[in-house]
Design an enzyme around this catalytic site. Structure first.
Site, short mmCIF file in Angstrom:
data_model
loop_
_atom_site.label_atom_id
_atom_site.label_comp_id
_atom_site.label_asym_id
_atom_site.label_seq_id
_atom_site.Cartn_x
_atom_site.Cartn_y
_atom_site.Cartn_z
CG ASP A 194 -35.04 -20.93 7.51
OD1 ASP A 194 -35.98 -20.18 7.85
OD2 ASP A 194 -33.93 -20.94 8.07
CG MET A 275 -32.99 -16.53 16.92
SD MET A 275 -34.56 -16.11 17.73
CE MET A 275 -34.54 -14.32 17.60
NE ARG A 276 -31.12 -17.96 7.63
CZ ARG A 276 -30.69 -19.19 7.91
NH1 ARG A 276 -31.56 -20.17 8.02
NH2 ARG A 276 -29.42 -19.43 8.09
N GLY A 277 -36.09 -16.09 10.81
CA GLY A 277 -37.38 -15.49 10.48
C GLY A 277 -37.55 -14.13 11.11
#
Length: 706
Positions: A194, A275-277
C-alpha cells in the site's frame, strides 16, 4: 568515460512500466512505483534509463544532504547554510542492495570517534544520497521487514529520523522510489504494498517480431553503446522536454468535483481500505492530464489512474495476485456518463473565468498522449483482472497401476504394477476453508534470516548479552564497553573525568529475536487419501499451514508422493502463493510410496543446506502413515525417517487417518522422526486454546477442593 545508459525511448513494449515511471517523474508526490514481473523483462534497465532523463538539480555546495539552495533545510545536519553557494549536478540514482544493513540505509554514528574523541560524527546513509533523486530497490520483496519499514516511512514523510546511541538526526529524504520484484520469489506484505503509489505487471512479449526487435536493439547497444545512444539522442531530448513541460503544467491541471466523485466511487467499489488509494489515484489522474497536455482531468484519466494505483490495494486474500476487474471498473464509471455529458456545458459557461491559452497542444489527446500506442507512454494498460499465469505443475510420470482400483479397493494378492496401465488419477478437489493453525517451531537457537517462527540471534530483538565485535561495530553495548574499559584507566594514564576507551574495549550487543525457517511439506497424494474423501480436508490443512508460513516469513517447499515415487511439486521458494496454486492442482491416486517421499525430502534438505546453511528446516509430513509402494515399504519408510531424525531435522507429522478403526501408523512415523504428531482437528489453534482452558479449569477446581 562511463558507458552510456541504455536509452529509455529504445525500450520495446512495456507500456505500463514506462508510463508508471514517467508519471512519477512528473509528480513525485504519487509515491513511487512497484514493478512486478518475471526476470529478464528490462525492469532494471528502464529505471536506470529514467534517471538519465531527469533534469539537473541545484544543490548547496559541500552539503552532504543535497539541500536546495533556494530553500535549504533548516534542520540539515550540515547546516545552517546561511547564504549558500550553488552548484548543479545530475539527479542521482541510488541502488539499495538486498544485503544492506540498517546503518547503511539510514546512516550511523561513528561509535569509535564518539567514545575515543568525544565527538558526534554522523555518517549519512543511502536515504541521504537519494534525496531529490531516484532510490532503486531491486528485489524489494527480499529485503528485511525492518529495512522496508524504514525505507517506506522516509518515502511517506519526506524525511529520515535517526535516533540511536544518544544521537538524534533528522534530514530531508524526498526521492522517487522504484521497487522491482519477481512474484515467484515471494510477496510483499499488504501494508507495505500500500505504501507504493503505483504498481505495474510486466511480462516478456510472446510476439516473435517484438522479441526479435528487443534482441536486435540490445545487441546493438552492447556492441557500440555510444553509437546506439547517439542514434536515440533526439528521441531522448524530446522526451526530456516533454517531462519538463508536464511538470510545468501540473500545477494548472484542474481536478473537478466530478472527477473526485468518480475516484471515490471506484475506491469504494473495490473496497480499498483507508484513503491513500483515493489520494494516489487523484494525483495519478492529474499527472496523466499534464502528460497529455490538458488542464482538465477526464474520465479516461481516472480509469487509467485506477488501473495503476488500485490493483495492489483492493481487499484480497493473501494468496491472490494483485489485479483489478476492468469490467467492474467500467461499470462503476459508467454510472457517471450522464454527468460527464453535462460537464462540458458548465465548463463552457466558465470558460472566461479559467482561460487556457495553450489548449491541448500538439501533445494533447490527438497527439502523442497516453492513448497513442506509438508514444513513449504508449497505449492503454492490458487487462489486470487476471492473475499472472503460474508455471505448469510438474507432470507426474505414468504409474503402472490398475486403471480402476484404488489402493484401498485392490485385493491384497493383486499386483497392479504388472498391468502396464497408468495409475488412477482422481481430479483435483478444492481445499476446505483454511483456519488458524498451531504454531510449530524449530528447537534451539538459530542464526537465520529474520522472521517470526523460531528463536534466533538477530540484529533486532531483545538484548541478551555482549561480545567482541565481529567486523564493523554496529550495535554498541554501552554498559559492557564501560565495564571492559574501567579496570585499565590508571594504567592508561587517565587524568580527567573522561573515559579512556580503546578498540579492544568495544563490545556489541547480542540480541535475540525470531527467524524464518524452511518449511518443507511432504504430502501424501495417494489413493488412500482420495478413497475416503479426505483430500479436501488435507488440502485445507496444508493451505492453513502455508498461510501460517506466509505470515511468519518462511521459505516453503512441497513434495508429493503417490504411485511409484515422489515429486518435488514446488522447489524451496519464498513465494507461498505459488505453493497454494500448486496445491490446488494436486491430483491424487495410486499407491503410497512413503519412503520415496521421505528420501526425496532428505535430498532437498541436503541441497538447501549447502545453499543457505543458516536457515533451519522444519519438515511437515501430512499422511495417514500407510506405506504400500515398493519392496518392504514400511521398514524402508522407518529407515528413511530415522535418517532424517539422525541429522537433527525438526519434524511434525499431521495424522490424516480417519474412521472408527485406526491403525496408528502416523504415530509410529512420528516416533521415528522424533517429532510431535497432531491430528487434523488438533492442528487448529482453537483446539489448543480450548485444551488450555480445560486444563486451567481443572487446576482451579483441584485448588478449590484442596
Amino acid at each position: 568515460m562511463p558507458t552510456p545508459t541504455y536509452p529509455f525511448t529504445a525500450i520495446v513494449g512495456m507500456s505500463d512500466m514506462r508510463l508508471g515511471l514517467l508519471l512519477n517523474a512528473i509528480s513525485p508526490a504519487i509515491g513511487g512505483v512497484l514493478v512486478r514481473g518475471e526476470k529478464g523483462t528490462a525492469k532494471s534497465t528502464a529505471v536506470r534509463a529514467l534517471a538519465a532523463l531527469l533534469p539537473e538539480i541545484a544543490v548547496v555546495a559541500g552539503c552532504r544532504f543535497s539541500c536546495d539552495p533556494s530553500a535549504p533545510d533548516a534542520t540539515c545536519p550540515d547546516g545552517p547554510h546561511g547564504t549558500p553557494q550553488r552548484t548543479a549536478r545530475p539527479a542521482r540514482m541510488v541502488e539499495l542492495p538486498v544485503g544492506t544493513s540498517e546503518d547503511r540505509l539510514v546512516g550511523a554514528l561513528d561509535i569509535e570517534r564518539a567514545l575515543a574523541e568525544g565527538v558526534k560524527a554522523f555518517e549519512p546513509g543511502l536515504l541521504a544520497d537519494a534525496h531529490r533523486g531516484v532510490l532503486y530497490v531491486d528485489e524489494v520483496n527480499l529485503l528485511g521487514d525492518h529495512l522496508i519499514d524504514s525505507l517506506l516511512d522516509a518515502a511517506a514523510m519526506g524525511a529520515s529520523h535517526v535516533e540511536r546511541e544518544g544521537v538524534s538526526v533528522r534530514h530531508s529524504a524526498r526521492f522517487l522510489l522504484v521497487g522491482t520484484m519477481n512474484p515467484e520469489e515471494g510477496e510483499l506484505r499488504p501494508q507495505l504494498l500500500d505504501r507504493f503509489g503505483l504498481t505495474v505487471e510486466v511480462a516478456a512479449s510472446r510476439e516473435p517480431d517484438e522479441r526479435v526487435e528487443v534482441v536486435r536493439r540490445r545487441l546493438a547497444h552492447d556492441e557500440d553503446p555510444a553509437a546506439f545512444a547517439a542514434k536515440w539522442a533526439a528521441e531522448e531530448d524530446a522526451l526530456r522536454e516533454r517531462i519538463a513541460a508536464a511538470r510545468a503544467m501540473l500545477p494548472r491541471v484542474r481536478l473537478g468535483d466530478g472527477a473526485l466523485r468518480r475516484i471515490a466511487a471506484v475506491c469504494a467499489g473495490f473496497e480499498v481500505d483507508g484513503m491513500r488509494g483515493d489520494i494516489v489515484t487523484a494525483r495519478t489522474a492529474t499527472a496523466l492530464a499534464a502528460w497529455a497536455g490538458r488542464t482538465e482531468v477526464t474520465t479516461e484519466d481516472v480509469r487509467q489512474a485506477a488501473l495503476l494505483s488500485l490493483p495492489h490495494r483492493r481487499r484480497r486474500n493473501p494468496f491472490d495476485a494483485p489485479g483489478l476487474d476492468e469490467a467492474k471498473l467500467d461499470e462503476i464509471l459508467g454510472q457517471f456518463e450522464d454527468e460527464e455529458h453535462e460537464e462540458p456545458e458548465a465548463n463552457e459557461a466558465n470558460e472566461d473565468d479559467d482561460p487556457d491559452p495553450q489548449g491541448p497542444g500538439p501533445d494533447g489527446p490527438d497527439g502523442d498522449g497516453p492513448d497513442d500506442p506509438n508514444g513513449p507512454g504508449g497505449g492503454r494498460p492490458p487487462h489486470r483482472d487476471q492473475a499472472p499465469v503460474e508455471p505448469p505443475a510438474p507432470q507426474l510420470p505414468p504409474q503402472r497401476e490398475d486403471s480402476t482400483a484404488t489402493e484401498e479397493t485392490t485385493p491384497a494378492n493383486h499386483h497392479p504394477q504388472a498391468t502396464g496401465t497408468p495409475a488412477p488419477e482422481a481430479p483435483p478437489v478444492a481445499a476446505a476453508t483454511p483456519f488458524r493453525t498451531r504454531k510449530f517451531d524449530v528447537p534451539g537457537l538459530g542464526e537465520g534470516a529474520a522472521g517470526r517462527r523460531s528463536r534466533a540471534r538477530t540484529a533486532h530483538g531483545r538484548t541478551t548479552g555482549a561480545r567482541r565485535p565481529q567486523g564493523a561495530l554496529t550495535r554498541l553495548h554501552l554498559a559492557a564497553t564501560v565495564q571492559a574499559a574501567a579496570p585499565h584507566q590508571r594504567a592508561r594514564g587517565r587524568s580527567g573525568p573522561g573515559l579512556v576507551v580503546r578498540r579492544d574495549d568495544l563490545r556489541e550487543a547480542v540480541r535475540e529475536g525470531r527467524e524464518g525457517n524452511l518449511v518443507l511439506f511432504v504430502v501424501d497424494a495417494s489413493g488412500s487419501m482420495a478413497a475416503r474423501k479426505r483430500m479436501s480436508a488435507v488440502k485445507g490443512a496444508v493451505l492453513s499451514l502455508l498461510l501460517d508460513a506466509y505470515q511468519r516469513r518462511d521459505k516453503i517447499g512441497m513434495i508429493t508422493f503417490r504411485g511409484a515415487g515422489a515429486e518435488v511439486a514446488l522447489p524451496p521458494t519464498s513465494s507461498v502463493d505459488t505453493g497454494a496454486a500448486r496445491l490446488d492442482r494436486l491430483p491424487t491416486g495410486g499407491r503410497t510410496p512413503l519412503a520415496a517421499g521421505l528420501l526425496r525430502a532428505h535430498e532437498v534438505l541436503r541441497v538447501e543446506r549447502l545453499r543457505d546453511p543458516s536457515r533451519r528446516p522444519l519438515l511437515v509430513v501430512v499422511t495417514d502413515g500407510r506405506a504400500t509402494g515398493g519392496a518392504d515399504p514400511l521398514p524402508r519408510a522407518q529407515q528413511a525417517a530415522r535418517l532424517l531424525a539422525g541429522q537433527g531435522v525438526a519434524s511434525v507429522v499431521v495424522d490424516c487417518e480417519s474412521g472408527p478403526v485406526r491403525l496408528g501408523l502416523a504415530a509410529e512415523l512420528g516416533r521415528e522422526l522424533r517429532g510431535p504428531v497432531v491430528t487434523l482437528e488438533e492442528l487448529r489453534a482453537e483446539h489448543v486454546s480450548a485444551l488450555v482452558r480445560t486444563v486451567r479449569a481443572d487446576i482451579c477446581a483441584d485448588r478449590r477442593a484442596a
